[in-house]
Motif scaffolding. Structure first.
Motif, PDB file in Angstrom:
ATOM      1  N   TYR A   1       0.847  -1.194   0.000  1.00  0.00           N
ATOM      2  CA  TYR A   1       0.000   0.000   0.000  1.00  0.00           C
ATOM      3  C   TYR A   1       0.882   1.244   0.000  1.00  0.00           C
ATOM      4  CZ  TYR A   1      -3.687  -3.269   1.350  1.00  0.00           C
ATOM      5  OH  TYR A   1      -4.575  -4.310   1.386  1.00  0.00           O
ATOM      6  N   ARG A   2       0.539   2.195  -0.855  1.00  0.00           N
ATOM      7  CA  ARG A   2       1.311   3.424  -0.947  1.00  0.00           C
ATOM      8  C   ARG A   2       0.488   4.588  -0.405  1.00  0.00           C
ATOM      9  NH1 ARG A   2       1.993   5.205  -5.714  1.00  0.00           N
ATOM     10  NH2 ARG A   2       4.048   6.145  -5.517  1.00  0.00           N
ATOM     11  N   ILE A   3       1.130   5.437   0.399  1.00  0.00           N
ATOM     12  CA  ILE A   3       0.449   6.588   0.979  1.00  0.00           C
ATOM     13  C   ILE A   3      -0.098   7.507  -0.117  1.00  0.00           C
ATOM     14  CG2 ILE A   3       0.811   8.710   2.303  1.00  0.00           C
ATOM     15  CD1 ILE A   3       2.704   7.164   4.100  1.00  0.00           C
ATOM     16  N   GLU A   4       0.687   7.682  -1.190  1.00  0.00           N
ATOM     17  CA  GLU A   4       0.258   8.570  -2.270  1.00  0.00           C
ATOM     18  C   GLU A   4      -1.045   8.089  -2.902  1.00  0.00           C
ATOM     19  OE1 GLU A   4       3.202   7.214  -1.932  1.00  0.00           O
ATOM     20  OE2 GLU A   4       4.582   8.902  -1.592  1.00  0.00           O
ATOM     21  N   ASP A   5      -1.160   6.764  -3.118  1.00  0.00           N
ATOM     22  CA  ASP A   5      -2.375   6.218  -3.719  1.00  0.00           C
ATOM     23  C   ASP A   5      -3.580   6.407  -2.799  1.00  0.00           C
ATOM     24  OD1 ASP A   5      -0.843   5.382  -5.859  1.00  0.00           O
ATOM     25  OD2 ASP A   5      -0.557   3.356  -5.077  1.00  0.00           O
ATOM     26  N   LEU A   6      -3.361   6.214  -1.509  1.00  0.00           N
ATOM     27  CA  LEU A   6      -4.475   6.304  -0.570  1.00  0.00           C
ATOM     28  C   LEU A   6      -4.832   7.752  -0.241  1.00  0.00           C
ATOM     29  CD1 LEU A   6      -3.660   3.165   1.555  1.00  0.00           C
ATOM     30  CD2 LEU A   6      -5.563   3.515   0.003  1.00  0.00           C
ATOM     31  N   MET A   7      -3.904   8.682  -0.484  1.00  0.00           N
ATOM     32  CA  MET A   7      -4.257  10.103  -0.397  1.00  0.00           C
ATOM     33  C   MET A   7      -5.290  10.427  -1.475  1.00  0.00           C
ATOM     34  SD  MET A   7      -0.530  11.846   0.370  1.00  0.00           S
ATOM     35  CE  MET A   7      -1.095  13.549   0.159  1.00  0.00           C
ATOM     36  N   VAL A   8      -5.090   9.875  -2.659  1.00  0.00           N
ATOM     37  CA  VAL A   8      -6.055  10.061  -3.752  1.00  0.00           C
ATOM     38  C   VAL A   8      -7.393   9.438  -3.363  1.00  0.00           C
ATOM     39  CG1 VAL A   8      -6.590   9.480  -6.153  1.00  0.00           C
ATOM     40  CG2 VAL A   8      -4.255  10.126  -5.525  1.00  0.00           C
ATOM     41  N   PHE A   9      -7.332   8.260  -2.749  1.00  0.00           N
ATOM     42  CA  PHE A   9      -8.543   7.567  -2.299  1.00  0.00           C
ATOM     43  C   PHE A   9      -9.334   8.434  -1.318  1.00  0.00           C
ATOM     44  CE2 PHE A   9     -10.062   5.167   1.455  1.00  0.00           C
ATOM     45  CZ  PHE A   9     -11.163   4.520   0.896  1.00  0.00           C
ATOM     46  N   VAL A  10      -8.653   9.047  -0.348  1.00  0.00           N
ATOM     47  CA  VAL A  10      -9.317   9.889   0.648  1.00  0.00           C
ATOM     48  C   VAL A  10      -9.919  11.120  -0.020  1.00  0.00           C
ATOM     49  CG1 VAL A  10      -9.006  11.295   2.725  1.00  0.00           C
ATOM     50  CG2 VAL A  10      -7.859   9.078   2.545  1.00  0.00           C
ATOM     51  N   GLU A  11      -9.162  11.736  -0.923  1.00  0.00           N
ATOM     52  CA  GLU A  11      -9.665  12.934  -1.607  1.00  0.00           C
ATOM     53  C   GLU A  11     -10.887  12.602  -2.465  1.00  0.00           C
ATOM     54  OE1 GLU A  11      -6.440  16.172  -2.489  1.00  0.00           O
ATOM     55  OE2 GLU A  11      -5.654  14.238  -3.182  1.00  0.00           O
ATOM     56  N   GLU A  12     -10.881  11.424  -3.088  1.00  0.00           N
ATOM     57  CA  GLU A  12     -12.039  11.013  -3.893  1.00  0.00           C
ATOM     58  C   GLU A  12     -13.268  10.802  -3.011  1.00  0.00           C
ATOM     59  OE1 GLU A  12     -10.620   7.569  -5.956  1.00  0.00           O
ATOM     60  OE2 GLU A  12      -9.742   8.732  -7.602  1.00  0.00           O
ATOM     61  N   LYS A  13     -13.040  10.251  -1.825  1.00  0.00           N
ATOM     62  CA  LYS A  13     -14.143  10.056  -0.884  1.00  0.00           C
ATOM     63  C   LYS A  13     -14.757  11.401  -0.494  1.00  0.00           C
ATOM     64  CE  LYS A  13     -14.584   5.645   0.468  1.00  0.00           C
ATOM     65  NZ  LYS A  13     -15.895   4.949   0.597  1.00  0.00           N
ATOM     66  N   LEU A  14     -13.892  12.396  -0.253  1.00  0.00           N
ATOM     67  CA  LEU A  14     -14.369  13.717   0.145  1.00  0.00           C
ATOM     68  C   LEU A  14     -14.996  14.476  -1.023  1.00  0.00           C
ATOM     69  CD1 LEU A  14     -11.660  14.941   2.667  1.00  0.00           C
ATOM     70  CD2 LEU A  14     -14.097  14.681   3.108  1.00  0.00           C
ATOM     71  N   ALA A  15     -14.643  14.091  -2.240  1.00  0.00           N
ATOM     72  CA  ALA A  15     -15.259  14.716  -3.412  1.00  0.00           C
ATOM     73  C   ALA A  15     -16.707  14.260  -3.560  1.00  0.00           C
ATOM     74  CB  ALA A  15     -14.463  14.365  -4.665  1.00  0.00           C
ATOM     75  N   GLN A  16     -17.015  13.064  -3.005  1.00  0.00           N
ATOM     76  CA  GLN A  16     -18.360  12.512  -3.107  1.00  0.00           C
ATOM     77  C   GLN A  16     -19.293  13.051  -2.024  1.00  0.00           C
ATOM     78  OE1 GLN A  16     -17.771   8.253  -2.944  1.00  0.00           O
ATOM     79  NE2 GLN A  16     -16.321   8.278  -4.652  1.00  0.00           N
ATOM     80  N   LYS A  17     -18.729  13.448  -0.882  1.00  0.00           N
ATOM     81  CA  LYS A  17     -19.542  13.952   0.235  1.00  0.00           C
ATOM     82  C   LYS A  17     -18.903  15.223   0.784  1.00  0.00           C
ATOM     83  CE  LYS A  17     -21.191  10.974   3.182  1.00  0.00           C
ATOM     84  NZ  LYS A  17     -21.296   9.919   4.218  1.00  0.00           N
ATOM     85  N   SER A  18     -19.726  16.155   1.249  1.00  0.00           N
ATOM     86  CA  SER A  18     -19.194  17.422   1.775  1.00  0.00           C
ATOM     87  C   SER A  18     -18.424  17.201   3.075  1.00  0.00           C
ATOM     88  CB  SER A  18     -20.324  18.423   2.010  1.00  0.00           C
ATOM     89  OG  SER A  18     -21.273  17.887   2.927  1.00  0.00           O
ATOM     90  N   GLN A  19     -18.838  16.193   3.849  1.00  0.00           N
ATOM     91  CA  GLN A  19     -18.093  15.837   5.050  1.00  0.00           C
ATOM     92  C   GLN A  19     -18.166  14.328   5.257  1.00  0.00           C
ATOM     93  OE1 GLN A  19     -20.019  18.110   8.202  1.00  0.00           O
ATOM     94  NE2 GLN A  19     -21.161  16.319   8.845  1.00  0.00           N
ATOM     95  N   LEU A  20     -17.183  13.822   5.977  1.00  0.00           N
ATOM     96  CA  LEU A  20     -17.016  12.381   6.087  1.00  0.00           C
ATOM     97  C   LEU A  20     -16.563  12.042   7.501  1.00  0.00           C
ATOM     98  CD1 LEU A  20     -17.067   9.995   3.943  1.00  0.00           C
ATOM     99  CD2 LEU A  20     -14.584  10.260   3.848  1.00  0.00           C
ATOM    100  N   HIS A  21     -17.144  11.019   8.090  1.00  0.00           N
ATOM    101  CA  HIS A  21     -16.640  10.537   9.366  1.00  0.00           C
ATOM    102  C   HIS A  21     -15.350   9.760   9.133  1.00  0.00           C
ATOM    103  CE1 HIS A  21     -20.908  10.674  11.290  1.00  0.00           C
ATOM    104  NE2 HIS A  21     -20.287  11.842  11.362  1.00  0.00           N
ATOM    105  N   LEU A  22     -14.388   9.945  10.003  1.00  0.00           N
ATOM    106  CA  LEU A  22     -13.107   9.247   9.865  1.00  0.00           C
ATOM    107  C   LEU A  22     -13.317   7.742   9.719  1.00  0.00           C
ATOM    108  CD1 LEU A  22      -9.952   9.352  10.009  1.00  0.00           C
ATOM    109  CD2 LEU A  22     -10.187   9.068  12.481  1.00  0.00           C
ATOM    110  N   SER A  23     -14.229   7.184  10.485  1.00  0.00           N
ATOM    111  CA  SER A  23     -14.454   5.731  10.463  1.00  0.00           C
ATOM    112  C   SER A  23     -14.898   5.220   9.098  1.00  0.00           C
ATOM    113  CB  SER A  23     -15.495   5.350  11.520  1.00  0.00           C
ATOM    114  OG  SER A  23     -16.705   6.051  11.305  1.00  0.00           O
ATOM    115  N   GLU A  24     -15.563   6.087   8.298  1.00  0.00           N
ATOM    116  CA  GLU A  24     -16.058   5.671   6.986  1.00  0.00           C
ATOM    117  C   GLU A  24     -14.929   5.334   6.017  1.00  0.00           C
ATOM    118  OE1 GLU A  24     -19.592   7.874   5.382  1.00  0.00           O
ATOM    119  OE2 GLU A  24     -19.185   9.187   7.092  1.00  0.00           O
TER     120      GLU A  24
END
Length: 237
Positions: free
Chosen positions: A167-190
């Motif tokens: 697992y690469r941090i850079e790839d998962l940074m993109v994953f987190v940003e994509e998650k936030l692009a789908q919702k205005s706010q996100l619970h950390l647990s999600e």
């Protein structure tokens, strides 16, 4: 990625932080819950390969003893023991709280007195700003430790037998940003709903920390012990 997190002043400082979140008298807090949070926090630091000082591990062993005694069924109402480890612990936390409040008052008096002297601008250091930031980071780590404990239990009970280690941090940074692009706010647990092994959980968290560091993700918490809420930072905030 190097994680730099300001340590507590010792295990009692960490325990006081946990106890104070209940906003009640120290002697009334649910001690088993506090112990579980402390142990989960230490286990998370170890899982992330962060150095844990020996004094924290010594306190952890003492807390496990208290927890085991609290969970044992009481068959007969016995006479109170002369040395009650739980009461001793709460007394230590209360004593530490008093000394800490006193030291803070002395620090305020020192700052007031220091204003009577002329000092160069560059010598003024606002330690309280750093402290507040560090405490926010600590709350983030404490919340993650609870998520980590639940996720590890899920993984143990699942049929997954092979874990990736690339697992690469850079790839998962993109994953987190994509998650936030789908919702205005996100619970950390999600962020960890679909994670299938411990290394993936840790790397997602490290990716989130990196995004917080560069202010692409903002963190908030509505109440003590509440969910950590992530929102989009940067120019899109």
């Amino acid at each position: 990625m190097d994680i730099k997190l300001k340590d507590f002043e010792g295990p009692l400082d960490l325990l006081l932080h946990l106890v104070s979140k209940y906003e009640m008298d120290i002697y009334d807090v649910p001690i088993v819950e506090v112990i579980e949070q402390y142990l989960a926090y230490i286990e998370t630091l170890q899982a992330m390969r962060l150095e844990v000082a020996g004094e924290y591990m010594l306190m952890a062993s003492q807390l496990m003893l208290i927890k085991s005694r609290k969970l044992l069924p009481k068959i007969v109402e016995a006479e109170p023991e002369a040395d009650d480890p739980e009461l001793d612990l709460l007394s230590q936390i209360e004593e530490y709280r008093k000394y800490k409040l006193l030291s803070q008052e002395l620090a305020v008096q020192h700052d007031v007195r220091a204003q009577h002297f002329s000092k160069p601008k560059q010598e003024l250091i606002y330690d309280d700003v750093t402290l507040n930031h560090d405490r926010t980071a600590i709350d983030l780590f404490l919340a993650f430790s609870q998520i980590m404990a639940k996720k590890q239990a899920e993984i143990r009970n699942s049929h997954t037998t092979i874990a990736r280690d690339d697992y690469r941090i850079e790839d998962l940074m993109v994953f987190v940003e994509e998650k936030l692009a789908q919702k205005s706010q996100l619970h950390l647990s999600e962020l960890f709903d679909q994670a299938t092994d411990k290394q993936e959980v840790i790397t997602i968290f490290l990716a989130t920390l990196e995004l917080i560091k560069v202010q692409k993700v903002l963190v908030s918490q509505d109440e003590n012990f509440g969910e950590i809420i992530l929102t989009k930072g940067g120019e899109d905030a």
